[in-house]
Design a protein around this motif. Structure first.
Motif, PDB file in Angstrom:
ATOM      1  N   LEU A  79       1.064  -1.332  -0.058  1.00  9.76           N
ATOM      2  CA  LEU A  79       0.165  -0.061   0.080  1.00  9.76           C
ATOM      3  C   LEU A  79       0.983   1.185   0.147  1.00  9.76           C
ATOM      4  N   VAL A  80       2.075   1.201   0.388  1.00  8.51           N
ATOM      5  CA  VAL A  80       2.881   2.134   0.464  1.00  8.51           C
ATOM      6  C   VAL A  80       3.042   3.161  -0.761  1.00  8.51           C
ATOM      7  N   ASP A  81       3.284   2.680  -1.927  1.00  5.15           N
ATOM      8  CA  ASP A  81       3.118   3.153  -3.349  1.00  5.15           C
ATOM      9  C   ASP A  81       1.995   4.128  -3.390  1.00  5.15           C
ATOM     10  N   ASP A  82       0.789   3.574  -3.169  1.00  7.25           N
ATOM     11  CA  ASP A  82      -0.435   4.494  -3.373  1.00  7.25           C
ATOM     12  C   ASP A  82      -0.304   5.569  -2.113  1.00  7.25           C
ATOM     13  N   THR A  83       0.070   5.318  -0.884  1.00  7.47           N
ATOM     14  CA  THR A  83      -0.038   6.354   0.003  1.00  7.47           C
ATOM     15  C   THR A  83       0.738   7.542  -0.320  1.00  7.47           C
ATOM     16  N   LEU A  84       2.331   7.081  -0.786  1.00 11.28           N
ATOM     17  CA  LEU A  84       3.039   8.301  -1.185  1.00 11.28           C
ATOM     18  C   LEU A  84       2.575   9.016  -2.418  1.00 11.28           C
ATOM     19  N   ASN A  85       1.916   8.306  -3.362  1.00  7.26           N
ATOM     20  CA  ASN A  85       1.218   9.020  -4.503  1.00  7.26           C
ATOM     21  C   ASN A  85       0.259  10.060  -4.215  1.00  7.26           C
ATOM     22  N   ASP A  86      -0.583   9.554  -3.090  1.00 10.29           N
ATOM     23  CA  ASP A  86      -1.789  10.414  -2.535  1.00 10.29           C
ATOM     24  C   ASP A  86      -1.040  11.557  -2.088  1.00 10.29           C
ATOM     25  N   MET A  87      -0.244  11.285  -1.073  1.00 10.35           N
ATOM     26  CA  MET A  87       0.389  12.496  -0.323  1.00 10.35           C
ATOM     27  C   MET A  87       1.118  13.358  -1.301  1.00 10.35           C
ATOM     28  N   LYS A  88       1.676  12.704  -2.292  1.00  8.68           N
ATOM     29  CA  LYS A  88       2.294  13.730  -3.378  1.00  8.68           C
ATOM     30  C   LYS A  88       1.316  14.610  -4.058  1.00  8.68           C
ATOM     31  N   ASN A  89      -0.007  14.048  -4.305  1.00  6.31           N
ATOM     32  CA  ASN A  89      -0.904  14.919  -5.031  1.00  6.31           C
ATOM     33  C   ASN A  89      -1.890  15.609  -4.086  1.00  6.31           C
ATOM     34  N   ASP A  90      -1.695  15.466  -2.809  1.00  2.00           N
ATOM     35  CA  ASP A  90      -2.701  15.994  -1.799  1.00  2.00           C
ATOM     36  C   ASP A  90      -2.172  17.403  -1.539  1.00  2.00           C
ATOM     37  N   LYS A  91      -2.862  18.451  -1.774  1.00  2.00           N
ATOM     38  CA  LYS A  91      -2.484  19.714  -1.697  1.00  2.00           C
ATOM     39  C   LYS A  91      -2.172  20.179  -0.257  1.00  2.00           C
ATOM     40  N   ASP A  92      -3.157  19.746   0.726  1.00  2.00           N
ATOM     41  CA  ASP A  92      -3.136  19.935   2.153  1.00  2.00           C
ATOM     42  C   ASP A  92      -1.757  19.321   2.803  1.00  2.00           C
ATOM     43  N   PHE A  93      -1.468  18.082   2.170  1.00  2.00           N
ATOM     44  CA  PHE A  93      -0.444  17.294   2.716  1.00  2.00           C
ATOM     45  C   PHE A  93       1.221  18.093   2.424  1.00  2.00           C
ATOM     46  N   GLN A  94       1.034  18.571   1.268  1.00  2.00           N
ATOM     47  CA  GLN A  94       2.280  19.716   0.554  1.00  2.00           C
ATOM     48  C   GLN A  94       2.359  20.689   1.298  1.00  2.00           C
ATOM     49  N   LEU A  95       1.079  21.490   1.614  1.00  2.00           N
ATOM     50  CA  LEU A  95       1.345  22.727   2.340  1.00  2.00           C
ATOM     51  C   LEU A  95       1.798  22.467   3.654  1.00  2.00           C
ATOM     52  N   THR A  96       1.360  21.627   4.385  1.00  2.00           N
ATOM     53  CA  THR A  96       1.745  21.043   5.900  1.00  2.00           C
ATOM     54  C   THR A  96       3.374  20.789   5.648  1.00  2.00           C
ATOM     55  N   ALA A  97       3.808  20.187   4.831  1.00  2.00           N
ATOM     56  CA  ALA A  97       5.216  19.459   4.520  1.00  2.00           C
ATOM     57  C   ALA A  97       6.094  20.722   4.468  1.00  2.00           C
ATOM     58  N   LYS A  98       5.553  21.855   3.566  1.00  2.00           N
ATOM     59  CA  LYS A  98       6.388  23.244   3.373  1.00  2.00           C
ATOM     60  C   LYS A  98       6.484  23.985   4.818  1.00  2.00           C
ATOM     61  N   LYS A  99       5.436  23.944   5.459  1.00  2.00           N
ATOM     62  CA  LYS A  99       5.433  24.677   6.671  1.00  2.00           C
ATOM     63  C   LYS A  99       6.476  23.988   7.586  1.00  2.00           C
ATOM     64  N   LEU A 100       6.364  22.784   7.538  1.00  2.00           N
ATOM     65  CA  LEU A 100       7.440  21.783   8.649  1.00  2.00           C
ATOM     66  C   LEU A 100       8.786  22.240   8.148  1.00  2.00           C
ATOM     67  N   ARG A 101       9.005  22.517   6.691  1.00  2.00           N
ATOM     68  CA  ARG A 101      10.462  22.416   6.221  1.00  2.00           C
ATOM     69  C   ARG A 101      10.968  23.989   6.876  1.00  2.00           C
ATOM     70  N   GLU A 102       9.971  24.823   6.833  1.00  2.00           N
ATOM     71  CA  GLU A 102      10.308  26.442   6.738  1.00  2.00           C
ATOM     72  C   GLU A 102      10.315  26.633   8.304  1.00  2.00           C
ATOM     73  N   SER A 103       9.399  25.935   9.160  1.00  2.00           N
ATOM     74  CA  SER A 103       9.407  26.376  10.492  1.00  2.00           C
ATOM     75  C   SER A 103       9.706  25.585  11.506  1.00  2.00           C
ATOM     76  N   GLY A 104       9.772  24.348  11.403  1.00  2.00           N
ATOM     77  CA  GLY A 104      10.145  23.269  12.139  1.00  2.00           C
ATOM     78  C   GLY A 104       8.705  22.669  13.077  1.00  2.00           C
ATOM     79  N   GLN A 105       8.841  21.547  13.501  1.00  2.00           N
ATOM     80  CA  GLN A 105       7.921  20.911  14.410  1.00  2.00           C
ATOM     81  C   GLN A 105       7.488  21.612  15.417  1.00  2.00           C
TER      82      GLN A 105
END
Length: 435
Positions: A79-105
């Protein structure tokens, strides 16, 4: 009509009718010989049927029934490949990942806490610790520890949108053998502990999972070992023997299944999760779970609302799962979603955080206070730090001044310590609670 008449004339046929001349009238025509000239005069009652949906070839992850389910999932692989693909195409996941990179947990967690605080202040809600004391007589003192909970790693084959741990295939933090051994030492020295609760991520995919289970059975055979299972892990490549392993060691499986329908499960937990969850349940049933071996299910809502009554929902789950999938289980537990991490982000994006917090405060249930898990649980992070509960763990609210398992000999060392309550704790006291 004129063009049709000319075509008929060229074929040597008489025209049925042509457009009447200006100012003229159309000649009466006989329709008795026409087999389908039977439309009723009462045209107001004529209804058009909906067009039938065009059949398409089932896509990967679609529910296609029980037939050949195991073989289909084996052919699909992880299932991992499907999950990674969903995360890649999910705008909300991408937005959170960007904030995490910029600001830290740490900064994101602080901002999340501040949003909750502002919402509660606008609602005029009381501070949680004070409210708990006034309404339930709970002063926030820990009791003897009955549950030793280990979060042994954050890697998961799923990335659920309600996950307060924020697990995914991209998380590789995992408990070391040294921390695992120390936790087992504490377990041996803590007779008050009756349950070892193993969670993650997907705990079964962590390197220390099976060793912890085996050693616990050897050292404390009386302990109830709980595996917090996402069910889909049972269909992962390399986990074909997992159901047998769990059964051989009498592990109590507590599995998340947010609905008995494919649409709702896949919406909350990812494409293809429902089919793999059903397959996981069937594999567990095959080795005795749901009968002599304990298999419990957990329901949590899709959105910003409280779960239905637990007993009634258990009856409905039992009927639906048995009738449609031949699956059985022991008990169902309903859990309130905690307004933290991914679910807090979900609420904020929808502008529902304030309303949800209002819902939690309005539905404060003083009867949940004696059973709050923070009173009898010691929660251990993958790196060995200890907390009152799994939720505090994710918000980095450590027990005491930041103790780790290496500071403890037994769980008695934290008995009578003060619990670290905060504004998210309203989730554990609303309705049936989340403990």
């Amino acid at each position: 009509a004129l063009r049709a008449a000319r075509r008929l004339a060229r074929r040597g046929a008489a025209p049925l009718a042509t457009a009447p001349p200006p100012g003229g009238t159309r000649a009466a025509l006989s329709t008795r010989s026409l087999p389908d000239y039977n439309t009723p005069v009462d045209t107001a009652k004529i209804k058009l049927s909906r067009p039938k949906p065009v059949k398409r070839k089932p896509a990967r992850g679609d529910w296609q029934g029980l037939k050949d389910l195991r073989a289909r999932l084996a052919a699909e692989g992880s299932l991992v490949d499907d999950t990674l693909n969903d995360m890649k195409n999910d705008k909300d996941f991408q937005l959170t990942a960007k904030k995490l990179r910029e600001s830290g947990q740490r900064k994101l967690t602080l901002e999340e806490k501040q949003r909750r605080r502002r919402c509660l202040e606008e609602l005029g809600a009381p501070e949680f610790t004070e409210h708990l004391l006034q309404q339930a007589g709970c002063d926030g003192t820990r009791f003897a520890t009955e549950v030793l909970q280990l979060n042994i790693g954050l890697y998961c084959n799923q990335a659920c949108n309600h996950c307060h741990v924020e697990s995914s295939p991209r998380r590789h933090e995992a408990m070391s053998s040294d921390v695992a051994d120390k936790c087992l030492d504490i377990l041996v020295n803590s007779p008050s502990v009756t349950t070892l609760d193993i969670t993650g991520g997907a705990p079964e995919l962590q390197p220390e999972f099976r060793r912890i289970v085996r050693r616990c059975r050897e050292l404390r055979p009386d302990v109830d070992i709980i595996d917090r299972c996402n069910l889909t892990v049972l269909a992962e490549p390399g986990q074909e023997d997992l159901a047998d392993f769990l059964a051989d060691h009498a592990v109590h499986v507590v599995a998340s299944l947010p609905c008995y329908s494919d649409k709702n499960v896949n919406m909350q937990r990812g494409r293809g999760v429902f089919a793999r969850s059903i397959e996981g349940l069937r594999r567990l049933n095959e080795v005795g779970y749901g009968r002599e071996l304990k298999l419990d299910l957990v329901y949590n809502p899709l959105g910003a609302f409280l779960p239905p009554p637990q007993d009634a929902l258990q009856t409905k789950y039992a009927e639906e799962l048995q009738q449609h999938f031949g699956v059985s289980f022991n008990e169902l537990f309903t859990m309130t979603n905690m307004p933290i991490k991914r679910f807090a982000d979900f609420l904020s994006r929808r502008g529902e955080l304030g309303d949800y917090l209002d819902l939690l405060v309005r539905n404060f249930n003083h009867e949940t206070a004696p059973n709050l898990m923070c009173r009898t649980t010691l929660s251990v992070n993958w790196d060995g730090r200890v907390y009152d509960c799994d939720f505090n763990q994710q918000l980095d609210l450590p027990l005491g001044s930041g103790k780790s398992v290496f500071d403890l000999t037994s769980t008695e060392d934290v008995r009578d310590a003060r619990i670290k309550f905060d504004n998210h704790c309203y989730g554990c006291t609303a309705g049936m609670g989340s403990s």
